[in-house]
Design an enzyme around this catalytic site. Structure first.
Site, PDB file in Angstrom:
ATOM      1  N   HIS A 309       0.852  -1.197   0.000  1.00 44.97           N
ATOM      2  CA  HIS A 309       0.000   0.000   0.000  1.00 44.97           C
ATOM      3  C   HIS A 309       0.877   1.231   0.000  1.00 44.97           C
ATOM      4  CE1 HIS A 309      -3.146   2.857   1.153  1.00 44.97           C
ATOM      5  NE2 HIS A 309      -3.988   1.933   0.741  1.00 44.97           N
ATOM      6  N   ASP A 366      -7.976  -5.181  -0.287  1.00 44.45           N
ATOM      7  CA  ASP A 366      -8.446  -6.035  -1.385  1.00 44.45           C
ATOM      8  C   ASP A 366      -8.111  -7.502  -1.208  1.00 44.45           C
ATOM      9  OD1 ASP A 366      -7.550  -3.229  -3.229  1.00 44.45           O
ATOM     10  OD2 ASP A 366      -9.601  -4.000  -3.122  1.00 44.45           O
TER      11      ASP A 366
END
Ligand code: SDX
Length: 431
Positions: A309, A366
């Site tokens: 991320h 996700d």
């Protein structure tokens, strides 16, 4: 020790110094205000991907990537996930405060009475191939909403701005479900006003004319939780896209359509679909080690989807909540999905591997979400559409905030030019 109020830049070769103020928000790192940098020094800054650049001031969401903290209007995501609902979170993101009972009731009434789409919009679906990706259909359909609201596109009018935001929160699920049903050849289902937001969406997705839809209670609860967790995430790529398009004065339907397009990328919201395809490709827990090695090999072009991320250098707090919910949903539904074991083995292997540890690559929002969508019989191609439904609340909230931002101006980054120097045109006869 007192806090620094400014940063001094020294250009020793030119024998010049310039001082730039440090700006501080309620939380988070201070930012150097470089708006005067070109004028004072003749220099610009270089920051591909805006890794180190704040594009605006915002009061909507705060992320602490090192601590794994996510706040919506100051409320920790863990508390909202446990105690709130998606529609209440949408109100919070838009309005800035949790609603009273009567405020929520009127907000819910407003949204409920804007859920239908113009009948003519259904004709657009007929122009798509049945196997068109639903994100392609959604992007086109949302962008075309501007064609139906000529009477309320005056973005100088706060009432029309709010109406557009409500229409988008209300209609995106209706249009998303219509795209899905078109892709499988089912007749369209109208929104039912007697159902709350998430149940209404599930009925538009799965109800068939031949009989009532029996949904396990955990389905709506799980989807509502996923929508809360996906509702906003400060200046991520798709929200920044919405703001950039909004900075030109474009209408909110065009802004959100652009956000949907940006979200579709596998490096962003498209990752949830890519994770499931990756887990299916790995197939067995015993093949996890090979996948981890491949992800570490720069030449493979393969990354562990759902890992890493830009901001979180710790476990994504949303991923932790979804991970727990995945086990509960699969157990409640009696689903024994072998991909869950593959996912858990993959997470375990990566979290112990020096390559991932050194780069602070953790599972993100996700990584597990697709396993819940799959258990709810939502097809893989619809996973990013789910993300878009939820993130519409964040997109419209940022768009509304931007419209009232006195510092907002048209977004126009600069560049480092690496092309040819000035040269004269050469006539064709001489080439
Ligand atoms: C979302 O911004 C947001 O808030 C987004 C989001 C939201 O709610 O809006 O949180 C939603 O988009 C989550 C992210 C979903 N994407 C994926 O899961 C795709 C896989 N992840 C990566 O592509 C990547 O981690 C990003 C895009 C998420 C972040 O990329 P960065 O911050 O630009 O990091 P990077 O590409 O510079 O990587 C740093 C290093 C590199 O190695 P080195 O060059 O240092 O040797 O980490 C490596 C990368 O190669 N790396 C990975 C990896 N992610 C980064 N290696 C293997 N697998 C990965 N997943």
């Amino acid at each position: 020790m007192s806090e620094s109020q400014s940063l001094t830049l020294t250009d020793s070769a030119a024998g010049k110094t310039a001082e730039f103020p440090l700006l501080r928000g309620t939380l988070g790192a201070p930012c150097v205000d470089i708006t005067r940098l070109p004028k004072e020094t003749g220099y610009f800054t270089y920051d591909p991907g805006f890794v180190a650049t704040a594009s605006c001031r915002s009061a909507i969401t705060y992320i602490d990537g090192d601590q794994g903290v996510l706040l919506y209007r100051g409320y920790p995501i863990e508390q909202l996930a446990k105690q709130s609902s998606f529609l209440e979170v949408a109100y919070l993101l838009m309005q800035g405060e949790l609603p009273s009972a009567s405020e929520f009731k009127s907000f819910e009434h407003e949204v409920t009475h804007h859920t239908m789409m113009h009948e003519a919009l259904k004709n657009f679906l007929g122009g798509f191939r049945h196997d068109a990706h639903p994100m392609a259909m959604l992007c086109g359909m949302i962008g075309s909403l501007a064609a139906f609201y000529h009477d309320s596109l005056d973005m100088e009018d706060p009432a029309q701005r709010r109406l557009a935001a409500i229409r988008l929160i209300a209609k995106v699920p209706t249009i998303a479900a219509a795209c899905y049903r078109y892709s499988i050849g089912w007749p369209n289902r109208y929104p039912r006003n007697n159902l709350e937001y998430v149940n209404r969406f599930l009925h538009m997705m799965f109800e068939v004319p031949s009989g009532p839809l029996e949904l396990p209670p955990v389905a709506a609860k799980a989807l509502d939780l996923l929508f809360i967790l996906h509702a906003d995430h400060e200046q991520n790529a798709s929200t920044s896209t919405v703001r950039l398009v909004g900075s030109t004065g474009a209408n909110p339907y065009a802004c959100v359509a652009a956000g949907i397009a940006a979200l579709w990328g596998p490096a962003h919201g498209g990752a949830n679909e890519a994770v499931l395809k990756m887990l299916e490709e790995i197939g067995r827990p015993e093949d996890v080690a090979k996948a981890v090695e491949k992800a570490k090999d720069k030449n493979s072009g393969f990354r562990l989807m759902g890992f890493g991320h830009r901001v979180y250098k710790n476990y994504d707090p949303r991923a932790a909540i979804i991970r727990e919910m995945t086990h509960k949903v699969l157990a409640d539904l009696g689903v024994n999905d072998p991909l869950l074991e593959v996912a858990m083995k993959l997470e375990e292997a990566a979290l112990k591997d020096e390559y991932f540890v050194a780069r602070k690559l953790y599972p993100n929002v996700d990584f597990y979400s697709g396993l819940i969508y799959k258990a709810l019989n939502i097809p893989t191609e619809m996973f990013t559409v789910m993300f878009a439904i939820a993130r519409t609340a964040g997109w419209v909230s940022h768009w509304l905030e931007q419209q009232n931002d006195p510092e907002a101006k048209i977004g126009r980054p600069r560049q480092i030019y690496t092309g040819a120097g000035v040269r004269d045109y050469v006539p064709l006869s001489s080439r």
